[in-house]
Write a protein that holds these residues in place. Structure first.
Motif, PDB file in Angstrom:
ATOM      1  N   ALA A 146       0.833  -1.200   0.000  1.00 50.08           N
ATOM      2  CA  ALA A 146       0.000   0.000   0.000  1.00 50.08           C
ATOM      3  C   ALA A 146       0.876   1.261   0.000  1.00 50.08           C
ATOM      4  CB  ALA A 146      -0.905  -0.005   1.234  1.00 50.08           C
ATOM      5  N   PRO A 147       0.302   2.383  -0.410  1.00 50.35           N
ATOM      6  CA  PRO A 147       1.082   3.626  -0.465  1.00 50.35           C
ATOM      7  C   PRO A 147       1.585   4.066   0.908  1.00 50.35           C
ATOM      8  CG  PRO A 147      -1.064   3.895  -1.519  1.00 50.35           C
ATOM      9  CD  PRO A 147      -1.073   2.567  -0.856  1.00 50.35           C
ATOM     10  N   VAL A 148       2.776   4.641   0.924  1.00 54.38           N
ATOM     11  CA  VAL A 148       3.348   5.261   2.115  1.00 54.38           C
ATOM     12  C   VAL A 148       3.735   6.683   1.752  1.00 54.38           C
ATOM     13  CG1 VAL A 148       5.237   5.228   3.797  1.00 54.38           C
ATOM     14  CG2 VAL A 148       4.246   3.070   2.991  1.00 54.38           C
ATOM     15  N   TRP A 149       3.278   7.628   2.562  1.00 60.78           N
ATOM     16  CA  TRP A 149       3.637   9.024   2.340  1.00 60.78           C
ATOM     17  C   TRP A 149       4.639   9.455   3.404  1.00 60.78           C
ATOM     18  CZ3 TRP A 149      -1.709   7.777   2.375  1.00 60.78           C
ATOM     19  CH2 TRP A 149      -2.273   7.715   1.098  1.00 60.78           C
ATOM     20  N   HIS A 150       5.753  10.035   2.984  1.00 59.73           N
ATOM     21  CA  HIS A 150       6.740  10.606   3.903  1.00 59.73           C
ATOM     22  C   HIS A 150       6.427  12.088   4.005  1.00 59.73           C
ATOM     23  CE1 HIS A 150      11.257  11.437   4.883  1.00 59.73           C
ATOM     24  NE2 HIS A 150      10.448  11.769   5.866  1.00 59.73           N
ATOM     25  N   LEU A 151       5.941  12.502   5.171  1.00 55.24           N
ATOM     26  CA  LEU A 151       5.518  13.884   5.378  1.00 55.24           C
ATOM     27  C   LEU A 151       6.470  14.593   6.334  1.00 55.24           C
ATOM     28  CD1 LEU A 151       1.697  13.228   5.861  1.00 55.24           C
ATOM     29  CD2 LEU A 151       2.902  13.837   3.747  1.00 55.24           C
ATOM     30  N   ARG A 152       6.743  15.844   6.035  1.00 60.63           N
ATOM     31  CA  ARG A 152       7.566  16.689   6.902  1.00 60.63           C
ATOM     32  C   ARG A 152       6.771  17.940   7.250  1.00 60.63           C
ATOM     33  NH1 ARG A 152      10.994  14.990   2.698  1.00 60.63           N
ATOM     34  NH2 ARG A 152      12.679  13.677   3.435  1.00 60.63           N
ATOM     35  N   ARG A 153       6.931  18.392   8.497  1.00 60.51           N
ATOM     36  CA  ARG A 153       6.263  19.630   8.892  1.00 60.51           C
ATOM     37  C   ARG A 153       6.880  20.773   8.094  1.00 60.51           C
ATOM     38  NH1 ARG A 153       5.765  19.663  14.414  1.00 60.51           N
ATOM     39  NH2 ARG A 153       3.533  19.338  14.282  1.00 60.51           N
ATOM     40  N   ASN A 154       6.031  21.546   7.465  1.00 57.68           N
ATOM     41  CA  ASN A 154       6.466  22.681   6.661  1.00 57.68           C
ATOM     42  C   ASN A 154       5.490  23.825   6.929  1.00 57.68           C
ATOM     43  OD1 ASN A 154       7.757  24.285   4.826  1.00 57.68           O
ATOM     44  ND2 ASN A 154       6.883  23.303   3.016  1.00 57.68           N
ATOM     45  N   GLY A 155       5.603  24.400   8.110  1.00 60.51           N
ATOM     46  CA  GLY A 155       4.644  25.426   8.504  1.00 60.51           C
ATOM     47  C   GLY A 155       3.493  24.807   9.276  1.00 60.51           C
ATOM     48  N   ASP A 156       2.579  25.642   9.673  1.00 61.04           N
ATOM     49  CA  ASP A 156       1.440  25.192  10.476  1.00 61.04           C
ATOM     50  C   ASP A 156       0.215  24.958   9.607  1.00 61.04           C
ATOM     51  OD1 ASP A 156       2.874  25.368  12.834  1.00 61.04           O
ATOM     52  OD2 ASP A 156       2.317  27.466  13.169  1.00 61.04           O
ATOM     53  N   GLY A 157      -0.594  23.977  10.027  1.00 57.19           N
ATOM     54  CA  GLY A 157      -1.887  23.752   9.397  1.00 57.19           C
ATOM     55  C   GLY A 157      -1.866  22.923   8.134  1.00 57.19           C
ATOM     56  N   GLY A 158      -0.752  22.315   7.818  1.00 57.53           N
ATOM     57  CA  GLY A 158      -0.666  21.499   6.608  1.00 57.53           C
ATOM     58  C   GLY A 158      -1.059  20.061   6.850  1.00 57.53           C
ATOM     59  N   ILE A 159      -0.824  19.228   5.853  1.00 52.96           N
ATOM     60  CA  ILE A 159      -1.208  17.816   5.941  1.00 52.96           C
ATOM     61  C   ILE A 159      -0.439  17.100   7.049  1.00 52.96           C
ATOM     62  CG2 ILE A 159       0.389  17.008   4.156  1.00 52.96           C
ATOM     63  CD1 ILE A 159      -1.899  15.109   3.247  1.00 52.96           C
ATOM     64  N   PHE A 160       0.827  17.500   7.295  1.00 55.34           N
ATOM     65  CA  PHE A 160       1.573  16.903   8.406  1.00 55.34           C
ATOM     66  C   PHE A 160       0.811  17.101   9.705  1.00 55.34           C
ATOM     67  CE2 PHE A 160       4.205  17.127  12.102  1.00 55.34           C
ATOM     68  CZ  PHE A 160       5.006  16.016  12.013  1.00 55.34           C
ATOM     69  N   ASP A 161       0.353  18.316   9.963  1.00 51.36           N
ATOM     70  CA  ASP A 161      -0.360  18.602  11.211  1.00 51.36           C
ATOM     71  C   ASP A 161      -1.650  17.802  11.326  1.00 51.36           C
ATOM     72  OD1 ASP A 161       1.549  20.306  12.242  1.00 51.36           O
ATOM     73  OD2 ASP A 161       0.602  22.100  11.415  1.00 51.36           O
ATOM     74  N   THR A 162      -2.329  17.564  10.223  1.00 54.59           N
ATOM     75  CA  THR A 162      -3.551  16.753  10.248  1.00 54.59           C
ATOM     76  C   THR A 162      -3.243  15.347  10.739  1.00 54.59           C
ATOM     77  OG1 THR A 162      -4.537  18.035   8.459  1.00 54.59           O
ATOM     78  CG2 THR A 162      -5.450  15.838   8.851  1.00 54.59           C
ATOM     79  N   TYR A 163      -2.209  14.725  10.166  1.00 53.18           N
ATOM     80  CA  TYR A 163      -1.822  13.378  10.597  1.00 53.18           C
ATOM     81  C   TYR A 163      -1.262  13.389  12.017  1.00 53.18           C
ATOM     82  CZ  TYR A 163      -2.688  10.946   6.224  1.00 53.18           C
ATOM     83  OH  TYR A 163      -3.285  10.368   5.142  1.00 53.18           O
ATOM     84  N   ALA A 164      -0.462  14.397  12.364  1.00 53.26           N
ATOM     85  CA  ALA A 164       0.116  14.475  13.703  1.00 53.26           C
ATOM     86  C   ALA A 164      -0.968  14.623  14.765  1.00 53.26           C
ATOM     87  CB  ALA A 164       1.113  15.623  13.775  1.00 53.26           C
ATOM     88  N   GLN A 165      -1.991  15.414  14.502  1.00 48.51           N
ATOM     89  CA  GLN A 165      -3.086  15.573  15.457  1.00 48.51           C
ATOM     90  C   GLN A 165      -3.842  14.259  15.643  1.00 48.51           C
ATOM     91  OE1 GLN A 165      -5.285  18.896  13.879  1.00 48.51           O
ATOM     92  NE2 GLN A 165      -3.660  20.342  14.379  1.00 48.51           N
ATOM     93  N   SER A 166      -4.040  13.534  14.551  1.00 48.82           N
ATOM     94  CA  SER A 166      -4.687  12.226  14.638  1.00 48.82           C
ATOM     95  C   SER A 166      -3.833  11.274  15.478  1.00 48.82           C
ATOM     96  CB  SER A 166      -4.900  11.662  13.232  1.00 48.82           C
ATOM     97  OG  SER A 166      -5.346  10.332  13.286  1.00 48.82           O
TER      98      SER A 166
END
Length: 107
Positions: A73-93
């Motif tokens: 299955a797909p794996v996304w490598h996400l890095r925090r790049n400012g506030d409110g982005g997709i990283f923060d969505t996953y991090a909050q979850s």
């Protein structure tokens, strides 16, 4: 550095075997990490649709796809790049589930 993995059970069939059967086998994969400074391993009973592996401001999100094992299955490598982005969505979850998860005792 914060390193963590959450393990959960969707309790449904997904390819070969149930998710709970695969999670039950996870101590084999995680046993070498017990006692390592900065690594925590916890379990939870929340139904999730991805696995999140987080270290500080980076994370890997492995999407659960019906009929496909996690390695396919797909794996996304996400890095925090400012506030409110997709990283923060996953991090909050991740953080919401992490606070309810129970530490896995060393064996």
């Amino acid at each position: 550095m914060r390193r963590a993995r959450t393990c959960g059970s969707a309790g449904r069939r997904n390819g070969s075997g149930t998710a709970s059967n695969r999670v039950a086998g996870s101590p084999v994969c995680t046993s070498g990490h017990f006692g390592v400074h900065g690594i925590e391993i916890r379990t939870h009973g929340t139904t999730l649709y991805n696995s999140i592996y987080r270290a500080d401001d980076q994370l890997l999100a492995n999407a659960h796809v019906w009929g496909v094992n996690a390695y396919g299955a797909p794996v996304w490598h996400l890095r925090r790049n400012g506030d409110g982005g997709i990283f923060d969505t996953y991090a909050q979850s991740f953080d919401a589930v992490w606070t309810t998860a129970k530490p896995v005792p060393e064996e």
